[in-house]
Enzyme design. Structure first.
Site, mmCIF file in Angstrom:
data_model
loop_
_atom_site.group_PDB
_atom_site.id
_atom_site.type_symbol
_atom_site.label_atom_id
_atom_site.label_comp_id
_atom_site.label_asym_id
_atom_site.label_seq_id
_atom_site.Cartn_x
_atom_site.Cartn_y
_atom_site.Cartn_z
ATOM 1 N N HIS A 1 0.864 -1.260 0.155
ATOM 2 C CA HIS A 1 -0.052 0.096 -0.212
ATOM 3 C C HIS A 1 0.858 1.313 -0.124
ATOM 4 C CE1 HIS A 1 -3.710 2.496 1.073
ATOM 5 N NE2 HIS A 1 -2.858 3.073 1.754
ATOM 6 N N GLU A 2 1.851 1.411 1.242
ATOM 7 C CA GLU A 2 2.552 2.675 1.146
ATOM 8 C C GLU A 2 3.520 2.831 -0.165
ATOM 9 O OE1 GLU A 2 1.700 4.565 3.093
ATOM 10 O OE2 GLU A 2 0.439 3.264 4.284
ATOM 11 N N HIS B 1 1.909 4.721 -2.875
ATOM 12 C CA HIS B 1 1.796 6.202 -2.428
ATOM 13 C C HIS B 1 3.411 6.545 -2.900
ATOM 14 C CE1 HIS B 1 -2.026 6.887 -0.561
ATOM 15 N NE2 HIS B 1 -1.582 5.841 0.452
#
Lengths: 500, 500
Positions: A264-265, A268
């Protein structure tokens, strides 16, 4: 005019340096700072932010923007300079409308409220938090009043996170989404549950760490431009176009939190690292909005990381890493396990099918509170009623219900919807990507993510914050934010997993 | 007047926040920053330092200091407020004398010189570095010229590191010290050498780390107010009164570098952590000078860490940690090994008996260059001649001689003497401590360092930078900086080890 533009850029570069220094201080605070450093760190971050704010909202910036207004109209509207002037002007006008008195009050009240909330949550005592929450919503309404006339009292606070998006837009999107998603959850709940018990147990933490690292390295995360550390609440922090760091959490008794949070990160981080370097040290050197950001993180976490092609490649590796725990679990069972649907009390633990429901619940309550159609005193009942309506479960107490997370106590109102909008956008992009890269599944099945990243960089990342999110999505997909691709995805994926 | 003082303090607090934020950025740069982040980090630190400098040297600060001048004289001169006004006024007057043009030139020239030096050193080519070094000394002379009239051209640059100290003071001290130290080194060189071969070999790095941590924990380093990380060149960084971090380096094939560097840096950190918290966020919240700082670090590294009582306690533990390497080495042999005297080419590798010689060599050359009595072109020969005169060895090439370290290329001229002055001060304090704590050796023999730290906090640390170093030493010991205690220590210690 070029001279004036350079003057503006020089100021914006300093503001960027101050903000990114503050970002590094924030990163350190959540990773390595010794505990007693918190007081001094608060002063440091406060001072940097104050100086950055004062520089950005100075009369000098206002004058330069005024002088550059006509010049901007002569430029190619897609040029970096035209976008820079436009975005800066928009932000300048917003920030200078808010009084410094309000900013101070808000900082003070949220600091207090946060402490009260922590205690209230641990003691399951909503009543003690009620006056503080009332004050925060009062202050948020006062904030909106700086932007009168507005269409809706919720618009100005939504705009802080999704520039240009209106409350009515979000309501329209969610009104189309909600009934379909409720129906899906209901259909799943009537089917036999899948087994995911093998995801609990003892999993060596450094092996978990290494597995996550190998995956995000394959995604294209460049370690000379970032790093990963552990933090209680995973986050991504940008301290420059070439230094974007992520954090993850790893549990010794559970397998999925660490790897999915890394994926997920990294989504980003790849976004921030893909911004055109020509935009460095400007307000454009970041993502277009929180929803656009979530579209990237959720894409890597879910559309890639919870997909069958992905695990066709990685599951044998994971089995080799944890042979005693997973040796006898088939790929199909593993895939079903990591995609198990089960209504939970809190968004951060929610699966793909129920996730958006937590967001829609929060948005409806926030809007009602901002409108004055709901009193804070009635909030616990309203929360629980919506939980039953949306997810079919009721929190055992307020600590796990209305007091569950930090957002409201920190004054963070207006951005919850971005979590769900990001999901929707991720599928709009994904459908297009699959047209443009017809053999994407085969590539993923071989652990190859280069073409995917290349597509995202060209279509999304490089633009940074040049365009408002709705504008950017329209440029890429030809359509505004649309819930249908996401529902097609959910229906197809979970029909298969749950035999609907 | 209290109002004006508060205004001054508010500005100084912001300057402190900016500087300590820059310090954290610097710490990160040398520990965790991904390599590509360097460019952005340079901008960030540059911006923070520029804003801090502009705030500190603003007319507003000048006006407040003027207004507070008479008020200061009415205060108890030892009060925090009186010292703050005095020290700030002194620093303000210094900083505002230097033109911003000079600051810019110096920053640019040293950045270039540093790059040229790196290449010159790797290619053993002094000639290519000569023009840059000439320019740096020119700029340093120009810097001194801002402070005309001065007693000596070297005074202004010395004063930046040792407020109030004069070149003539240092020359007087070193003239008394040098012949005694040369004599000692000669006497040792005529004796049979001790064996330290057991300090080389394979030493598990995490065990080295843990041993160092256990020692500095016993010293009193508080882990909730600091942390230790690895860095290529160990340093201590203060980012606030409650966040003082140290770094160390550990080699896999050598035992002493890691533990002595941890002890050394912990001495610096204990000083900064012992500053009275009432001085937080002021320019007084740091050590009195670099020499005072070195007196603390060298005390923990040498007077404690290379002493027999210390190892009577820790050596059995170290043997248990590395039984195969040290199991058959006696305490006495180990003690002699870690105190082996042997002239080396560079200060950072020097033992206690030869260390100061490197400093005195550098000081004499710097003074001659500043005076114009030595040309940069003649520097390599002058360096080598002094090496023979002071240490009896000659560098095999310029890379290991005049090009050996980073100081000159970075423009760091004027502070080398503080390394030796710190040694001298450490013994002046140590003799007094032994009077005040007669059983200190017994305490150390039990691994107890509480009373020592308490003494240092009361006498040295808590004052922060309230007093100039000579003033502080006189308050504590009744004497100015004096080389005799240090020579007594060296003579006694090495007479015993080398049977002189």
């Amino acid at each position: 005019m070029q001279e004036k533009l350079n003057q503006l850029k020089a100021i914006l570069a300093e503001v960027y340096d101050l903000s990114s220094a503050a970002a590094l201080l924030g990163w350190d605070q959540q990773t390595y700072m010794p505990s007693a450093g918190a007081v001094g760190r608060g002063y440091q971050i406060g001072t940097l932010q104050k100086i950055a704010h004062n520089k950005f909202t100075s009369d000098q910036v206002g004058k330069l923007l005024e002088d550059l207004a006509t010049y901007q109209k002569q430029l190619d509207p897609d040029s970096d300079d035209a976008c820079l002037i436009r975005v800066t002007d928009r932000e300048y006008k917003k920030q200078t409308r808010v009084t410094s008195e309000w900013v101070e009050n808000f900082a003070r009240e949220t600091t207090i409220a946060h402490q009260v909330w922590e205690k209230a949550r641990s003691e399951n005592d909503f009543a003690s938090f009620k006056p503080n929450l009332e004050r925060i919503f009062e202050l948020r309404r006062e904030y909106s009043s700086f932007f009168i006339p507005y269409e809706h009292v919720y618009d100005p606070i939504l705009d802080d996170f999704e520039p240009g998006l209106k409350t009515s837009d979000v309501q329209e999107i969610f009104n189309a989404l909600r009934p379909q998603q409720v129906e899906l959850i209901k259909a799943i709940s009537e089917k036999p549950q899948v087994d995911d018990s093998f995801l609990k147990g003892a999993f060596d933490q450094s092996k978990q760490w290494d597995f996550g690292v190998s995956v995000i390295t394959d995604f294209g995360y460049e370690w000379n431009r970032g790093r990963q550390d552990r933090a209680a609440h995973p986050f991504t922090q940008t301290t420059g176009v070439d230094d974007v760091r992520i954090t993850t959490r790893i549990y010794p008794d559970e397998l999925t939190a660490g790897m999915f949070s890394s994926m997920h990160e990294s989504g980003h981080a790849l976004y921030e690292l893909g911004v055109d370097k020509a935009l460095a040290r400007t307000p454009l050197a970041t993502g277009a909005s929180l929803a656009m950001h979530e579209s990237q993180s959720r894409m890597y976490e879910n559309l890639v990381g919870r997909s069958m092609p992905f695990w066709e490649f990685y599951y044998p590796r994971l089995q080799d890493t944890f042979p005693s725990q997973l040796g006898n679990v088939s790929l199909e069972d593993f895939y079903r396990g990591i995609n198990k649907v089960e209504p939970t009390l809190i968004r951060v633990e929610a699966d793909e099918a129920t996730y958006n429901m937590h967001v829609m619940l929060r948005l409806e309550l926030e809007i009602a509170l901002m409108e004055g159609n709901l009193d804070v005193k009635d909030l616990p009942d309203a929360w629980n009623a919506k939980m039953v309506e949306f997810l079919g479960i009721i929190p055992p107490n307020d600590a796990d219900g209305v007091l569950q997370d930090v957002h409201w106590s920190s004054g963070l109102i207006g951005y919850f919807s971005t979590y769900a909008l990001g999901n929707l956008i991720s599928l709009q992009l994904w459908e297009l990507i699959q047209q443009d890269i017809p053999n994407l599944s085969d590539q993923i099945r071989k652990g190859q993510f280069g073409e995917l990243l290349d597509w995202l960089r060209r279509k999304v990342h490089r633009h940074g914050a040049k365009y408002e999110p709705q504008e950017l999505i329209k440029r890429i997909t030809g359509s505004k934010i649309d819930p249908e691709p996401y529902m097609r995805y959910l229906n197809s994926k979970f029909s298969q997993i749950y035999n609907l």
